[in-house]
Design an enzyme around this catalytic site. Structure first.
Site, PDB file in Angstrom:
ATOM      1  N   SER A 243      -7.416   1.949  -2.286  1.00  0.00           N
ATOM      2  CA  SER A 243      -6.263   1.296  -2.627  1.00  0.00           C
ATOM      3  C   SER A 243      -6.581  -0.318  -3.062  1.00  0.00           C
ATOM      4  CB  SER A 243      -5.381   1.158  -1.225  1.00  0.00           C
ATOM      5  OG  SER A 243      -4.522  -0.252  -1.317  1.00  0.00           O
TER       6      SER A 243
ATOM      7  N   GLU B  50       0.914  -1.308  -0.151  1.00  0.00           N
ATOM      8  CA  GLU B  50       0.110   0.167   0.072  1.00  0.00           C
ATOM      9  C   GLU B  50       0.933   1.311   0.053  1.00  0.00           C
ATOM     10  OE1 GLU B  50      -3.887  -0.470   1.725  1.00  0.00           O
ATOM     11  OE2 GLU B  50      -3.192   1.137   3.109  1.00  0.00           O
TER      12      GLU B  50
ATOM     13  N   GLU C 288     -14.177 -12.446  -5.609  1.00  0.00           N
ATOM     14  CA  GLU C 288     -12.783 -12.051  -6.333  1.00  0.00           C
ATOM     15  C   GLU C 288     -11.590 -12.400  -5.261  1.00  0.00           C
ATOM     16  OE1 GLU C 288     -15.314 -10.173  -5.584  1.00  0.00           O
ATOM     17  OE2 GLU C 288     -14.982  -8.227  -4.620  1.00  0.00           O
TER      18      GLU C 288
ATOM     19  N   GLU D 155     -16.275 -10.579   3.517  1.00  0.00           N
ATOM     20  CA  GLU D 155     -15.116 -10.579   2.715  1.00  0.00           C
ATOM     21  C   GLU D 155     -14.345 -11.714   2.051  1.00  0.00           C
ATOM     22  OE1 GLU D 155     -11.410  -9.105   4.472  1.00  0.00           O
ATOM     23  OE2 GLU D 155     -11.046  -7.608   2.902  1.00  0.00           O
TER      24      GLU D 155
ATOM     25  N   LYS E 116     -15.404  -9.442   7.930  1.00  0.00           N
ATOM     26  CA  LYS E 116     -14.218 -10.215   7.192  1.00  0.00           C
ATOM     27  C   LYS E 116     -14.967 -11.747   7.069  1.00  0.00           C
ATOM     28  CE  LYS E 116     -10.707  -8.042   7.973  1.00  0.00           C
ATOM     29  NZ  LYS E 116      -9.833  -7.535   6.906  1.00  0.00           N
TER      30      LYS E 116
ATOM     31  N   CYS F  13      -8.224  -1.955   4.325  1.00  0.00           N
ATOM     32  CA  CYS F  13      -8.232  -3.008   5.146  1.00  0.00           C
ATOM     33  C   CYS F  13      -9.569  -3.458   5.889  1.00  0.00           C
ATOM     34  CB  CYS F  13      -7.098  -2.783   6.363  1.00  0.00           C
ATOM     35  SG  CYS F  13      -5.990  -1.876   5.742  1.00  0.00           S
TER      36      CYS F  13
ATOM     37  N   GLU G 136       2.124   1.636  -3.382  1.00  0.00           N
ATOM     38  CA  GLU G 136       1.079   2.247  -4.271  1.00  0.00           C
ATOM     39  C   GLU G 136       0.976   3.796  -3.980  1.00  0.00           C
ATOM     40  OE1 GLU G 136      -2.917   0.387  -3.510  1.00  0.00           O
ATOM     41  OE2 GLU G 136      -4.109   1.403  -5.090  1.00  0.00           O
TER      42      GLU G 136
ATOM     43  N   CYS H 120     -10.337  -1.708  14.488  1.00  0.00           N
ATOM     44  CA  CYS H 120     -10.811  -2.949  14.733  1.00  0.00           C
ATOM     45  C   CYS H 120     -10.987  -3.489  16.422  1.00  0.00           C
ATOM     46  CB  CYS H 120      -9.684  -3.973  14.277  1.00  0.00           C
ATOM     47  SG  CYS H 120      -9.504  -3.521  12.449  1.00  0.00           S
TER      48      CYS H 120
END
Lengths: 156, 593, 386
Positions: free
Chosen positions: B327, B280, B374, B369, B366, B307, B283, B523
């Site tokens: 990102s 990241e 993908e 996710e 999560k 994230c 990036e 988190c």
């Protein structure tokens, strides 16, 4: 992917009533005047115009008996079921209408012309039994009188 | 100051204090259900009613401010009988099949009915009359309307803390219920799966979808090699579920417990947190170069972190025009999953089809996710099962592991070594701080100019925070950044994320790099963390995580030897071909309801 | 049975020239208006009976530059239909009352919240409102009124629920305090008055407080418009002097066979024949927003109670436990007793529950379900059980 198709009616109503939260109910009321109920797409589009969540629109609409989220007919009949009307023969009126329109309470005719619903006190207790067809009150109903009224609406 | 008496005892409290808080000060606990420290006052469950001498009716302690000379009784006959009635009414509407409930033993309504010794239900069971459904369509959240007591904590959470409004109160009277747009399933609506509603639901109406049995099955299957990764915030939360105080750091015991549960390899999401920083950070620098040197009008700045899967889904629904700004890095969990079935399998000489990857997350999003289509770049489902901190605690209890007597153990290798920069991913501002520690050093060759590497301006609890770092004396290849004031913004809690994005949209907030964590306080306050939650508890977890950072030998991601190793042996370089294939992803615009 | 008449009054429906009253108000000090109202002892005609003058004084003393006056025309109480008649026959007087209140408290904006069931009145109201605004312009007053429609929710007659509704939200009552005089519509100091109350204020400003006080009793001054229905040969709308007994009322309006009168609608009290003589209609006895419903001996009081409970079960906003679940339990409970599934002692449990609802509900709706329930069960227990 969500494709945004312009909902001109919603935009027009938002232009008319504004785009703040207090405009929500007037917009929904006008949508009901046009379509007799609030469709999923209309609620989503109103939410977008007012920048609030669609769930909020749904939650608010469902609080109000007149902001239907189910498909309704062109003419929504609401028979008062509260005490005075109940005492003065509301059930006879109801069964008369059910017979004429061939629908049960809560239903809409297949041609989507009439919906038959009950309402809580509509403020005509002294002239019970009473009903509303859309916004128009009809009072001191008898099976015969209601038959005549419906005959007029069926012709429309 | 206002003087009043509570149960005959005089007390002086500041104006505006509620009766509830005034009573608390006198060590009188008034029971509550709809009240939650994180949320605005509702005053709708009425369990907290108290008697105010001279008043016609009882008053809700949570919703009533004190007034001068007020005399309050918290346990009078009138109060007791009303309170018992109210609990009985709630139970009459509630599916009280408690032994089969996930929240059995952790349910606030159950506790109350126990306290008030509600025995035979005198009222008619309404629950059986109603046609309730259980919504299990979301991979993250299960909603069981038969257990809902309409306290509206979830609705207020979704609105006030998250600004998502996926949940709403709908209909009225006996039809009133908590639902979504047009009663759609949680999987079909704007829900970000953050799970904050679960953290605040007093009953079992909202719980995470659990995958405990599935995980036990693979652990106990000898043909499977099960690797487990643990997210940073789990190590400072888990203890609470196992009888320890908030803020207990239990990293070593947790690793020890996981080994006892039978995982074949106990590894650390922190490793891929460090990897995220490399990817990241690169990036970001690449985007800055494109913008400043190549003057590429296409480059999307500010760049935001990716994230937090709750945040990603939020932006997909709410600000889809900003998707190019997110990102392309997968989250550490997903990077880990992709590597577990490629790099890890290769090094450990395993057939990737036999590798099962499990992650322990402070998060319910999560789970969603891991299910995204993908997230299969390893050729398999990168992460097979996601468990919350709470589920892990339950596994430990099920296995009969005496957690508090365990000796500390160390993570396995490979993919078990990490830095302090990675561990602070668990706190709001942590990713930003970790990225700055590395990016600044890459560009200038010097450590960030903050004492002890602690970049305090990006820390804290305010909803939206802004900071900047002046970049000077760059290395030659980064000279285009000389004199650039790198602007950062941090938001936690989606209601703040919305504020931040609206600020970006209007131009009021200028930034190059934005960190967003979907949950309040990051988190640490995730939807999979121990219940209860409040600001105080989250503050203690935050302190613990920064202490964990300070205790680490390595404090910067790029100094992690396993990171250096993986680039040397497997990935090549950040943003390289392999990285692109395994560690980066794309996003999807979603409906707005 | 003697058939003496209760005294009729003609203040509310008296056709007057509102211009004259408005002209007088324009030059008055706000405080003088409040004082005149206080002096009159006028109490709110919606049913709760809060002193109107006090409400105006409290709001007038708030410093906020933005204040509102709201006319509560969400007449939804079963058996009440007088506000419809007032709005139909003398809408100008309602607007005039709002202008008086506006002047008294310093509000520039007024809202009429009209129940959706009365939407057919809108064209007439709009026409009258246009005239009213012209008069305001003429007197250089920048006071404006907007009409908002309800959409079929009884609870929106509760003042704070009404504010929520105007604000575009679900009509869920708020916690009190703060009261509307401090924080009402859009969080601003607000006077909210019933339609009839506002018209009374016009007549008080026209004829003076003393004229108003000549009628009624010490606790219930003036006259009141009654909505009379049920088993009566004279159903309709009548303005009567306050302070009569139920007996006097029944002698005038009954059909000779009245066994009970429900005073104040579904949220009011049921008065049985044996208590007709001792019960005064007014704030010292049974208060009412105007609904008077007569039942003769052919009526089953179980059916009456069931109808009311069904009404409340549907119309509760649903946010607070005692009201949402309590209403359902009362309804299911009397059904179970009637069917013999629960014994008659269960009724006592339900009476206790109704008491809890009265004490612990968040707003007036839940607090008043117990009125009808308690008084019907107490007086007609046999009819409920058998």
């Amino acid at each position: 992917m969500e494709t945004i198709i312009e909902n001109e009616l919603v935009r027009e109503l938002a232009n008319k009533h504004g785009r703040t939260r207090e405009s929500l109910i007037p917009i929904l009321q006008d949508l009901v005047v046009h379509n007799r109920f609030l469709s999923r797409q209309d609620m989503v589009d109103v939410a977008r115009e007012l920048d609030i969540s669609a769930a909020d629109v749904f939650g608010t609409a469902t609080f109000y008996s007149f902001l239907d989220t189910e498909v309704r007919g062109k003419y929504v009949i609401r028979i008062c079921k509260t005490i005075s009307c109940a005492m003065k023969g509301k059930n006879d009126i109801l069964s008369t209408i059910e017979e004429i329109l061939k629908v049960k309470m809560g239903e809409t005719t297949p041609d989507r012309k009439f919906s038959l619903l009950e309402a809580n006190c509509i403020g005509w207790c002294h002239k019970a039994p009473a009903m509303l067809i859309n916004d128009t009150p009809y009072t001191e109903l008898t099976p015969r009188k209601v038959t005549e009224i419906l005959r007029e609406y069926i012709k429309k | 100051m206002v003087n009043l008496s509570i149960n005959g005892m005089l007390v002086k409290v500041p104006e505006g204090t509620t009766i509830l808080d005034a009573a608390k000060k006198m060590n009188f606990r008034i029971p509550t259900l709809c009240h939650h420290d994180d949320l605005c006052v509702a005053g709708n469950c009425r369990v907290c009613v108290v008697e105010q001498l001279g008043a016609k009716s009882l008053v809700a302690a949570c919703a009533s401010p004190v007034s001068e000379g007020m005399q309050i009784l918290t346990n009078s006959l009138k109060v007791r009988s009303a309170r018992k009635h109210i609990i009985e009414l709630l139970l009459s509407e509630h599916n009280a099949d408690c032994t089969k409930c996930y929240k059995n033993g952790m349910c606030e309504l159950q506790n109350l009915s126990n306290e008030f010794a509600v025995g035979d239900h005198i009222f008619i069971d309404l629950n059986t009359i109603k046609d309730y459904t259980i919504d299990r369509f979301s991979p993250s959240i299960q909603k069981d309307d038969s257990k809902c007591i309409r306290c509206q904590r979830c609705v207020r959470t979704c609105e006030q803390l998250q600004g998502v409004n996926a949940l709403t109160v709908a209909f009225k009277g006996d039809h009133q219920r908590i639902t979504t747009f047009e009663d759609l399933s949680m999987a079909e609506v704007i829900c970000t799966n953050c799970g904050q509603c679960i953290n605040r639901c007093p009953t079992g109406a909202l719980v995470e979808r659990t995958y405990l049995d599935e995980v036990w099955d693979v652990i106990l299957d000898p043909t499977k090699h099960v690797v487990v990764q643990t997210a940073p915030a789990v190590r400072v939360g888990l203890g609470e579920e196992l009888g320890l105080e908030a803020g207990s750091r239990v990293t070593g015991q947790m690793v020890s417990a996981l080994k006892r549960l039978g995982f074949d390899s106990v590894l650390d999401t922190d490793f891929t947190a460090d990897l995220t920083i490399m990817e990241e950070g690169t990036e970001l620098l690449t985007r800055l170069k494109k913008a400043l040197v190549d003057k590429d009008p296409e480059v999307a700045l500010p760049m935001t972190t990716s994230c937090s899967p709750g945040w990603v889904k939020f932006i997909e629904h709410t600000f889809p025009e900003y998707l190019p700004n997110v990102s392309t890095c997968k989250s550490p969990q997903q990077m880990f999953g992709a590597l577990a079935k490629t790099y890890y399998a290769q090094v450990r000489k395993l057939d990737p089809k036999d590798v099962v990857s499990v992650s322990i997350m402070p998060c319910t999003a999560k789970k969603y996710e891991a299910d995204r289509p993908e997230m299969r770049s390893s050729g398999f489902k990168d992460v097979d099962y996601v468990l919350t901190t709470r589920e892990l605690a339950r596994m430990i209890k099920q296995a009969g592991v005496d957690f508090n007597k365990l000796k500390e153990d160390k993570y396995d290798s490979i993919m078990g070594v990490s830095s302090g920069a990675a561990v602070i991913f668990g706190a709001t501002g942590g990713v930003m701080e970790a990225a700055l520690r590395t990016a600044y050093e890459i560009v200038t060759g010097r450590e960030v100019p903050f004492e002890g590497l602690n970049i305090t301006p990006v820390r804290g609890m305010e909803g939206v925070r802004q900071a900047s770092v002046m970049i000077e004396d760059c290395k030659e290849e980064w000279s285009f950044l000389n004199g650039v004031e790198l602007k950062c913004a941090v938001a936690h809690g989606l209601v703040n994320a919305r504020k931040l994005m609206n600020g970006v949209k209007s131009g009021d907030i200028e930034a190059h790099f934005i960190e967003v964590m979907a949950c309040p306080d990051g988190c640490l306050g995730g939807g999979g963390q121990p219940i209860p939650t409040n600001e105080e508890i989250r503050r203690k977890r935050t302190e613990a995580i920064y202490a964990e950072d300070m205790s680490m030998e390595i404090r910067k991601s790029h100094e992690n030897p396993e990171i250096i190793g993986i680039y040397r042996e497997f990935l090549g370089e950040p943003l390289g071909h392999k990285s692109h294939e395994l560690l980066h992803t794309h996003y999807t615009k979603r409906v707005r309801y | 049975m003697s058939s003496q008449h209760v005294k009729r009054v003609d203040l509310i429906f008296e056709k007057i020239e509102c211009r004259d009253v408005l002209k007088k108000i324009v030059d008055m000090e706000p405080d003088a208006i409040c004082q005149e109202l206080l002096e009159s002892d006028l109490k709110g005609r919606g049913g709760a009976g809060f002193p109107t003058g006090l409400k105006w004084c409290f709001t007038a003393s708030e410093k906020d530059p933005v204040k509102y006056i709201v006319c509560n025309a969400d007449e939804g109480e079963p058996g009440t239909f007088k506000d419809r008649e007032i709005l139909d026959l003398v809408p100008g007087k309602v607007f005039c009352g709002m202008a008086i209140a506006g002047k008294a408290i310093g509000a520039k904006m007024g809202y009429v919240y009209l129940r959706g069931e009365y939407k057919f009145l809108i064209p007439k109201l709009n026409e009258e409102l246009k005239k009213f605004h012209q008069t305001m312009d003429e007197f250089n007053q920048n006071f404006r009124i907007q009409i908002r429609l309800g959409s079929g929710a009884y609870i929106c007659g509760e003042e704070s629920a009404l504010f929520e509704s105007i604000e575009g939200k679900r009509g869920e009552p708020r916690n009190k305090p703060p009261y509307p005089t401090k924080s009402g519509l859009f969080g601003k100091p607000t006077v909210i008055n019933n339609v009839e109350t506002l018209v009374h204020s016009v007549m008080i400003m026209k004829y003076g407080a003393s004229h108003f006080k000549e009628l009624g009793t010490k606790d219930s001054r003036g006259s009141k418009v009654f909505s009379i229905s049920g088993d009566t040969p004279k159903a309709g709308i009548y303005e009567l002097e306050l302070g009569m007994t139920v007996d006097e009322f029944v002698n005038d309006f009954g059909d000779g066979d009245t066994k009970a009168v429900q005073v104040g609608g579904a949220s009011g009290f049921c008065v049985p024949r044996k208590k007709f003589e001792e019960t005064i209609i007014g704030f010292e006895g049974v208060p009412t927003g105007g609904s008077m419903k007569l039942f003769n001996s052919t009526r089953s009081m179980y059916n009456v109670l069931h109808n009311y409970l069904d009404f409340f079960t549907e119309e509760s906003c649903g946010q607070c436990t005692p009201c949402r679940v309590g209403c359902q339990q009362l309804l299911k409970g009397v059904e179970a007793v009637k069917r013999g599934e629960k014994n008659s002692k269960y009724l006592d449990e339900l009476v206790k529950l109704a008491k809890t609802m009265k004490r612990a509900s968040k707003c007036g709706l839940g607090q008043s379900v117990g009125n009808a329930f308690g008084s019907i069960v107490e007086n007609f227990k046999e009819e409920i059980i058998y």
